[in-house]
Design a protein around this motif. Structure first.
Motif, PDB file in Angstrom:
ATOM      1  N   VAL A  61       3.780 -11.776  10.005  1.00 26.72           N
ATOM      2  CA  VAL A  61       2.762 -12.648   9.434  1.00 26.72           C
ATOM      3  C   VAL A  61       3.099 -12.903   7.982  1.00 26.72           C
ATOM      4  O   VAL A  61       3.301 -11.957   7.217  1.00 26.72           O
ATOM      5  CB  VAL A  61       1.368 -12.004   9.535  1.00 26.72           C
ATOM      6  N   GLU A 109       9.478  -6.130   0.881  1.00 26.72           N
ATOM      7  CA  GLU A 109       8.100  -6.445   1.241  1.00 26.72           C
ATOM      8  C   GLU A 109       7.570  -5.254   2.046  1.00 26.72           C
ATOM      9  O   GLU A 109       7.843  -5.131   3.240  1.00 26.72           O
ATOM     10  CB  GLU A 109       7.998  -7.726   2.082  1.00 26.72           C
ATOM     11  N   GLU A 111       5.104  -3.149   4.250  1.00 31.09           N
ATOM     12  CA  GLU A 111       4.102  -3.632   5.205  1.00 31.09           C
ATOM     13  C   GLU A 111       3.710  -2.545   6.216  1.00 31.09           C
ATOM     14  O   GLU A 111       4.512  -1.679   6.567  1.00 31.09           O
ATOM     15  CB  GLU A 111       4.645  -4.851   5.984  1.00 31.09           C
ATOM     16  N   ASP A 140       9.828  -5.655   5.198  1.00 32.14           N
ATOM     17  CA  ASP A 140      10.203  -7.006   5.655  1.00 32.14           C
ATOM     18  C   ASP A 140      11.179  -7.592   4.627  1.00 32.14           C
ATOM     19  O   ASP A 140      10.831  -8.476   3.840  1.00 32.14           O
ATOM     20  CB  ASP A 140       8.940  -7.859   5.804  1.00 32.14           C
ATOM     21  N   LYS A 157      14.975 -13.944   6.817  1.00 31.91           N
ATOM     22  CA  LYS A 157      14.258 -12.740   7.249  1.00 31.91           C
ATOM     23  C   LYS A 157      15.023 -11.955   8.311  1.00 31.91           C
ATOM     24  O   LYS A 157      14.586 -10.873   8.692  1.00 31.91           O
ATOM     25  CB  LYS A 157      12.906 -13.157   7.855  1.00 31.91           C
ATOM     26  N   THR A 224       2.639  -8.664   3.457  1.00 34.91           N
ATOM     27  CA  THR A 224       2.871  -7.821   2.268  1.00 34.91           C
ATOM     28  C   THR A 224       1.952  -8.256   1.138  1.00 34.91           C
ATOM     29  O   THR A 224       1.649  -9.444   0.994  1.00 34.91           O
ATOM     30  CB  THR A 224       4.355  -7.903   1.838  1.00 34.91           C
TER      31      THR A 224
HETATM   32 MG    MG Z   1       6.472 -10.095   4.975  1.00 33.55          MG
END
Ligand code: MG
Length: 257
Positions: A61, A109, A111, A140, A157, A224
């Motif tokens: 997300v 990031e 999470e 992430d 990513k 995040t």
């Molecule tokens: Mg993220």
């Protein structure tokens, strides 16, 4: 209960963390339950691995914390912004994050990650937590300088090593009271409670499972908070979630020919 996946004597097995030991499980607890093999392995003799290899996908997300959307100059989405990371991006605690030559700006990031335990399709938010096997920690990792120019986020990513997971899956965790803390070489860079999420976990599971079937072992990354930033080769990124542990990974540059 904390479930780890580990390597010991060249064999990969699952175990329940019990103090300084792992109580070895007879099989993959997601499919075989929690029967034990009768063995114990000292944690010091085991290498922890990613606690789950997502069977089909990591659903992520974007922009699920207001302050993080703002820090990158984005509006808060009106509905969840979903994307995928491939399961080939997953690494475990202590593994190296490899910075590929295509990017000059790799960022952390921190999470909360939700591990799916049952086939989930069109689940309702009020039932969604019944489909959760447990919770773990994710980083992430993002090539920020590729994210905008590429348009789609698959490459930025999705590089190999861009999804550290671990150190274990906690099956009993009240995320509503939790928080995530990210440190770069020991210095706190991110710290926020999960109550700051724009879309909560039950809603995200309803929304995602309305689009695609979630399989046991799939993982949902929940977004995040503010405080993302770049890391270099040699830097250590730690993501801590009290109750789940600390996910620690050091970065290195890809070897070039
Ligand atoms: Mg993220």
């Amino acid at each position: 209960m904390k479930i780890a996946r580990f390597s010991h004597n060249d064999t990969i097995r699952y175990g329940i963390l019990d103090g300084t030991d792992l109580v070895v499980l007879a099989g993959d607890p997601m499919f075989a339950g929690f029967d034990t093999s009768g063995e114990r392995v000292p944690l010091s003799d085991a290498a922890l691995l990613a606690p789950v290899i997502p069977r089909s996908k990591v659903v992520c997300v974007g922009r699920n914390y207001r302050d993080h959307a703002a820090e990158l100059g984005n509006d808060v989405p009106k509905q969840p912004l979903l994307f995928f990371k491939p399961n080939t991006s997953v690494i475990g605690p202590g593994d190296s994050i490899v910075r590929p030559p295509q990017t000059q700006d790799t960022q952390w990031e921190g999470e909360l990650a939700v591990v799916i335990g049952r086939i989930a399709k069109n689940v309702k938010a009020e039932d969604a937590l019944d489909y959760v096997f447990g919770y773990t920690i994710a980083n992430d990792v993002t090539a920020r300088d590729l994210q905008k120019p590429d348009g789609q986020w698959a490459r930025a990513k999705g590089f190999d090593t861009f999804c550290p997971l671990g150190p274990a899956i906690e099956t009993d965790f009240d995320y509503t009271k939790g928080e995530v803390i990210t440190r770069l070489n020991g210095e706190v860079k991110q710290q926020a409670p999960f109550s700051d999420m724009i879309f909560d976990i039950p809603f995200l599971l309803e929304y995602a499972s309305a689009a695609f079937t979630l399989l046991p072992g799939d993982v949902l990354l929940t977004g995040t908070p503010a405080g993302v930033g770049p890391f270099q080769a040699g830097d250590t990124v730690e993501v801590e979630i009290p109750g789940l542990g600390v996910l620690r990974n050091t970065a290195r540059d890809a070897l070039t020919a």
